[in-house]
Write a protein that holds these residues in place. Structure first.
Motif, PDB file in Angstrom:
ATOM      1  N   UNK A   1       4.824  -0.612  -5.870  1.00 45.80           N
ATOM      2  CA  UNK A   1       6.186  -0.567  -6.423  1.00 45.80           C
ATOM      3  C   UNK A   1       7.029  -1.663  -5.765  1.00 45.80           C
ATOM      4  N   UNK A   2       6.870  -1.800  -4.459  1.00 49.25           N
ATOM      5  CA  UNK A   2       7.535  -2.897  -3.748  1.00 49.25           C
ATOM      6  C   UNK A   2       6.463  -3.791  -3.126  1.00 49.25           C
TER       7      UNK A   2
ATOM      8  N   UNK B   1      -0.526   9.324  -0.277  1.00 47.47           N
ATOM      9  CA  UNK B   1       0.272   8.110  -0.361  1.00 47.47           C
ATOM     10  C   UNK B   1       1.156   8.085  -1.620  1.00 47.47           C
TER      11      UNK B   1
ATOM     12  N   UNK C   1       3.958  13.559   0.253  1.00 41.72           N
ATOM     13  CA  UNK C   1       3.973  12.689   1.446  1.00 41.72           C
ATOM     14  C   UNK C   1       3.544  13.487   2.671  1.00 41.72           C
TER      15      UNK C   1
ATOM     16  N   UNK D   1      13.198   3.956  -0.362  1.00 48.23           N
ATOM     17  CA  UNK D   1      12.081   3.478   0.437  1.00 48.23           C
ATOM     18  C   UNK D   1      11.330   4.666   1.038  1.00 48.23           C
ATOM     19  N   UNK D   2      10.011   4.502   1.301  1.00 49.88           N
ATOM     20  CA  UNK D   2       9.306   5.604   1.976  1.00 49.88           C
ATOM     21  C   UNK D   2       9.898   5.841   3.360  1.00 49.88           C
TER      22      UNK D   2
ATOM     23  N   UNK E   1       0.836  -1.204   0.000  1.00 48.56           N
ATOM     24  CA  UNK E   1       0.000   0.000   0.000  1.00 48.56           C
ATOM     25  C   UNK E   1       0.871   1.254   0.000  1.00 48.56           C
ATOM     26  N   UNK E   2       1.878   1.285   0.862  1.00 46.11           N
ATOM     27  CA  UNK E   2       2.686   2.489   1.001  1.00 46.11           C
ATOM     28  C   UNK E   2       3.402   2.844  -0.289  1.00 46.11           C
ATOM     29  N   UNK E   3       3.800   1.836  -1.036  1.00 49.52           N
ATOM     30  CA  UNK E   3       4.540   2.143  -2.268  1.00 49.52           C
ATOM     31  C   UNK E   3       3.664   1.936  -3.495  1.00 49.52           C
ATOM     32  N   UNK E   4       2.350   1.803  -3.275  1.00 44.27           N
ATOM     33  CA  UNK E   4       1.408   1.624  -4.385  1.00 44.27           C
ATOM     34  C   UNK E   4       1.899   0.513  -5.330  1.00 44.27           C
TER      35      UNK E   4
ATOM     36  N   UNK F   1       4.902   8.451  -1.437  1.00 46.19           N
ATOM     37  CA  UNK F   1       5.814   7.389  -1.011  1.00 46.19           C
ATOM     38  C   UNK F   1       6.506   6.700  -2.182  1.00 46.19           C
ATOM     39  N   UNK F   2       6.011   6.963  -3.401  1.00 43.45           N
ATOM     40  CA  UNK F   2       6.505   6.193  -4.549  1.00 43.45           C
ATOM     41  C   UNK F   2       7.736   6.879  -5.144  1.00 43.45           C
ATOM     42  N   UNK F   3       8.863   6.177  -5.227  1.00 44.25           N
ATOM     43  CA  UNK F   3      10.068   6.781  -5.800  1.00 44.25           C
ATOM     44  C   UNK F   3       9.993   6.763  -7.330  1.00 44.25           C
TER      45      UNK F   3
END
Lengths: 331, 356
Positions: free
Chosen positions: A114-115, B112, B107, B124-125, A109-112, B115-117
């Motif tokens: 991505x990870x 949310x 952020x 990382x977030x 969820x936090x990285x949508x 948080x995405x790079x």
């Protein structure tokens, strides 16, 4: 099972070893990590022989630190691996709880996406083997409450292998709880090859139109025993092994209670906040007008799991379940 | 043994911008200018973020002013493909390593998406649970080791984090398995209000490396050259299969822990003022350039202007997002359809009562 399938007679714990072996062979990204999982083959021998077959790079004895074990496995999972972590007893997982609730289950969820964290954590749970303190916890409901985590519990060797393979292949974190009381309760035919059982699907163990009984893990056999006694007295029970506690199998729960109009939920965990309440919510939402009696819970008590001289008094037995069957049919 | 002697603070430039005499190939005018650009940008970013919070345009924010050299010196020692694990106070580092400014602001705006790079960047977030990210850095670097690559992880954490179990478990795992990770500690003297001497009895943080038999180094965290050089050495050790390093960068945060806190309640802010005058990482670099005869005020003006412009553009981009798309709440909980989440999403969107 078709006769064309090669099978072998395995206990639950052997079926787990077999699933791990299949997955280590099939997928190079699968790693087994934990305390004593290497040369020693695990405290319950669930990883027996895997170290010799796959070596120290893939079957890894780690330092004795549950947070370190789960946290570093999150990193491995984010970077291309599928770690399968063994926690020696569910009661020992708590130092790693923070990694599970604030990271493993939130990273997608936090990285949508991505990870992602394709991590499986295996842990024996429950009472019934005269184990020392803290070794007998049945705290599955702490984990079904965590968004982003699936919770799976097999009750027999065939399901243990198929569900563990599905858990390892799942793209998200799965907590796979193993009922240690029936780890070696008996051998059953288990297919020699790899197969998977979908997560989130319950299994009907016995068919009946009078009372639905929902259980999981070691309680499934206890529920079946109570159902046999009831049958001798003319009451036919539908016994459902839920197998996955998150997400629950809503269709099977609804279909069963809509036929029987009566429901009993059995677990060895404390009553308050138990997964039984989620089963009740499903019944309430889907089948309220079908019910002919109040839903009964047969559970452990809101006390710490007692030391082992009292553990048989703590966990539900077939007598307690039988009493509940009588109550819901007489209502 | 006196640990202050065993772990002396490595310094390449003294507070007044003079070379200390230590020989280092990295101390060049060209690199000084590059560091200066990043540090000026970072400070303006930080001030902008505090102002945005005061104006209610973003939420609570954790400022890093004073710690620019620690973050820029370490981040610029990293390469593409390496993994960066920041805390909530490390935006100078993430921006320097290539994070999207718009996302960093988002952020803090409660979106949310922030948080995405950027694609291809392993950032990382920000980790909120203290020290927990140390294990993820250890795990991702362990994966690189297993793949046979020479990529490494670098993880930021503060002085308070060294009291947490995850700090010790991370260092121990990395030590046992010789994992290519750099543990980058920013010792700014305070964990919110609790000073270092209540956090630990040890004189240094670097000495904690002794317990894990890994290299430990103490560096002047306001000397960007020293930070860069020591981080480079640690990263190269990791790349070459020589395992983890613990770096303690000794620095100071001028301001509050976050915009919700008032530092004068727990410490004498005259100390921040004194340090800003005598020990500021940006002023030190200006003095260095002056001493070296390379100071150019019109260039510096241009650096400031360009930074302001870049920040203003990022703020405009950030403000195009009023709030996150509600679907994002539901769509990335699992990678497969899981009915309770699907059903709740449906209820939220289509059954009227939950979305106005």
């Amino acid at each position: 099972m078709s006769t064309a399938v090669n099978t072998k007679k395995l206990t639950i714990v052997q079926a787990i070893t077999d699933a791990l072996k299949e997955m280590l062979e099939e997928d190079e990204s699968v790693l087994v990590l934990g305390e004593d999982v290497g040369k020693n083959g695990g405290v319950f021998r669930a990883t027996d022989g895997l170290y010799d077959l796959f070596g120290d790079d893939r079957v890894i004895d780690t330092p004795l630190a549950e947070s370190g074990l789960i946290g570093s496995s999150i990193g491995l999972a984010m970077n291309g691996f599928r770690p399968v972590v063994e926690i020696q007893f569910l009661g020992f997982i708590y130092p790693g709880f923070n990694q599970l609730i604030t990271h493993a289950t939130r990273i997608r969820t936090r990285t949508q996406s991505r990870y992602t964290v394709p991590l499986t954590i295996r842990a024996p749970y429950g009472s019934g083997v005269r184990a020392p303190e803290i070794h007998s916890d049945s705290t599955e409901a702490l984990f079904t409450h965590i968004p982003g985590l699936k919770v799976v519990i097999p009750s027999n060797p065939y399901d243990a292998k198929g569900l563990l393979i599905s858990s390892i292949k799942d793209p998200d974190p799965v907590l796979f709880l193993e009922p240690m009381r029936i780890y070696r309760a008996g051998k059953e035919d288990v297919p020699s090859e790899s197969y998977s059982i979908p997560l989130g699907k319950a299994s009907r163990k016995r068919t009946g139109d009078d009372v639905s009984i929902f259980a999981w893990g070691a309680m499934v056999r206890v529920a079946e025993k109570a159902a046999e006694e009831a049958s001798e007295n003319g009451i036919e029970c539908d016994v459902i092994d839920l197998r996955t506690l998150y997400p629950l199998d809503k269709e099977v729960i609804a279909e069963s209670v809509q036929r029987t109009g009566r429901a009993i939920i059995v677990h060895e965990a404390p009553s308050t906040g138990g997964v039984s309440n989620d089963v009740m919510e499903i019944i309430n939402d889907t089948s309220f007008l079908y019910m002919r009696a109040p839903i009964k819970k047969v559970t452990g008590y809101d006390t710490p799991v007692p030391l082992f001289t009292l553990e048989d008094d703590y966990a539900p037995d077939s007598k307690k379940i039988y009493r509940a069957i009588e109550e819901v049919t007489r209502f | 043994m006196d640990m202050n002697e065993k772990f002396p603070i490595v310094q390449l430039l003294s507070g007044d911008g003079r070379r200390t005499g230590a020989v280092c190939e990295h101390v060049t005018i060209e690199r000084a200018k590059l560091f200066y650009e990043h540090m000026v940008f970072s400070r303006l970013f930080d001030q902008k973020a505090v102002n945005l919070q005061r104006q209610g345009r973003i939420g609570t924010y954790a400022p890093f002013e004073g710690q620019e050299a620690s973050q820029i010196g370490s981040a610029l020692a990293m390469e593409d493909g390496d993994w960066m694990f920041p805390t909530y106070r490390d935006h100078a580092a993430t921006a320097a390593f290539g994070h999207s400014l718009k996302n960093i602001f988002l952020y803090w705006k409660g979106c949310i998406e922030g948080c995405v790079p950027p694609e291809g960047k392993h950032i990382f977030p920000p980790s909120v649970p203290i020290a927990s990210q140390i294990l993820h850095a250890t795990g991702t670097a362990w994966a690189e080791q297993k793949k046979g690559s020479d990529r490494v992880s670098l993880v930021y954490f503060g002085d308070g984090a060294t009291s947490e179990g995850d700090f010790h478990e991370g260092l121990n795992f990395a030590s046992v398995f010789n994992i290519p990770v750099v543990f980058f500690n920013q010792n700014n003297g305070y964990a919110i209000s609790v000073p270092l001497e209540r956090q630990m009895k040890t004189k240094t943080i670097a000495q904690k490396s002794l317990a894990y038999d890994i290299p430990g180094v103490r560096v002047d965290g306001n000397d960007v050259f020293a930070v860069y050089d020591e981080t480079m050495k640690a990263i190269n050790r990791a790349r070459n299969g020589n395992g983890p390093t613990l770096i303690e960068a000794v620095t100071w945060r001028y301001g509050a822990h976050t915009t919700t806190d008032e530092p004068s309640k727990y410490r004498d802010q005259a100390e921040s003022k004194r340090r800003r005058e005598s020990d500021d990482p940006i002023t030190r670099l200006e003095r260095f350039l002056e001493i070296e005869g390379a100071w150019d005020s019109s260039w510096a003006e241009q650096v400031n202007e360009e930074a302001e412009q870049k920040l203003n553009e990022a703020v405009i981009e950030m403000e195009k997002t009023v709030k996150s798309d509600e679907a994002l709440m539901f769509d990335h909980v699992f990678g497969t359809d899981v009915w309770p989440v699907q059903e709740q999403k449906h209820r939220f969107f289509y059954e009227g009562s939950e979305k106005g």
